[in-house]
Design a protein around this motif. Structure first.
Motif: not given
Length: 254
Positions: A133-134, A216-222, A224-229
């Motif tokens: 689920r995402v 992080s995106l698939f886990s729902g952590h929009l 999270d700094p690692v997304v933008w990094q």
């Protein structure tokens, strides 16, 4: 404006050609689907140290890595199609038209991006019965990240094809590059399980940041700094890869 129009025309033409031989889309999906159906179910116990207590959580970790594998091996092998067109004289015939040379390159690269994204959608849909689920926003951002990866690897592959215009020379180079990139990006298993020295080495790999961002995106952590990094790293390197490939294309295709 002319570049955008020319790119769109080349892209449409390439999509039409791809539509005439859809078997390549199916062939490209076979191995990832096997991994999704036959390997991913084994990960539930392997990923328990990371808190993956259900199959849904295991697939949230594994599917983003599988999408990155599509980009690594699917994108880096696209240069062989350019070699075929160079040998057949297709590029030379296109060169005499008023179409921008950069558009000739971008239109082909975007065709590969579209094909890989279509395969990603199929893989995501196949993972839904297993509990994946995402959220729609997270999924769009993950596909955006994957699309940039696909564009980067396609551009790099075209550049390699222009530097080494020979199938026998290009194949070992691509294999040599693809294998360590895939292993050091944590596509099969998260590198959080790896020894410290391997985690340190992986941080020099741009695909590592992309995979971590997608996870992080698939886990729902929009947030999270690692997304933008990951988005930043991949955006910069994609622009650099397209520039390098375009310069080579303009210099060597005369």
């Amino acid at each position: 404006m002319k570049l955008a129009r020319d790119t769109w025309l080349v892209f449409q033409r390439q999509l039409l050609l791809m539509g005439r031989t859809p078997i390549w889309l199916v062939v490209g999906l076979v191995q990832p689907v096997f991994y999704l159906l036959l390997f991913a179910p084994l990960l539930k116990r392997a990923l328990e140290p990371m808190g993956a207590t259900t199959y849904a959580e295991a697939y949230q970790i594994y599917v983003p890595g599988l999408l990155a594998v599509l980009c690594i091996f699917g994108g880096l092998y696209t240069g062989f199609s350019l070699l075929g067109e160079l040998k057949a004289g297709i590029i030379e015939r296109s060169r005499v038209t008023p179409v921008s040379r950069l558009a000739l390159l971008l239109g082909r690269a975007l065709r590969e991006v579209a094909a890989l994204l279509a395969q990603a959608v199929v893989i995501t849909l196949l993972a839904l019965p297993f509990g994946l689920r995402v959220g729609p926003v997270n999924l769009v951002l993950a596909y955006l990240l994957m699309g940039m990866l696909a564009l980067m690897t396609s551009a790099v592959s075209y550049a390699i094809a222009l530097v080494l215009p020979n199938d026998a020379a290009m194949a070992p180079v691509v294999n040599t590059v693809a294998q360590p990139i895939a292993l050091l990006s944590g596509t099969l298993l998260p590198l959080a399980l790896a020894p410290v020295w391997l985690q340190t080495a992986a941080k020099w790999n741009p695909f590592y940041w992309a995979v971590e961002g997608m996870r992080s995106l698939f886990s729902g952590h929009l947030g999270d700094p690692v997304v933008w990094q990951g988005l930043l790293v991949v955006s910069v390197l994609t622009a650099a890869a397209v520039y390098w490939s375009a310069r080579l294309f303009s210099a060597r295709v005369r």
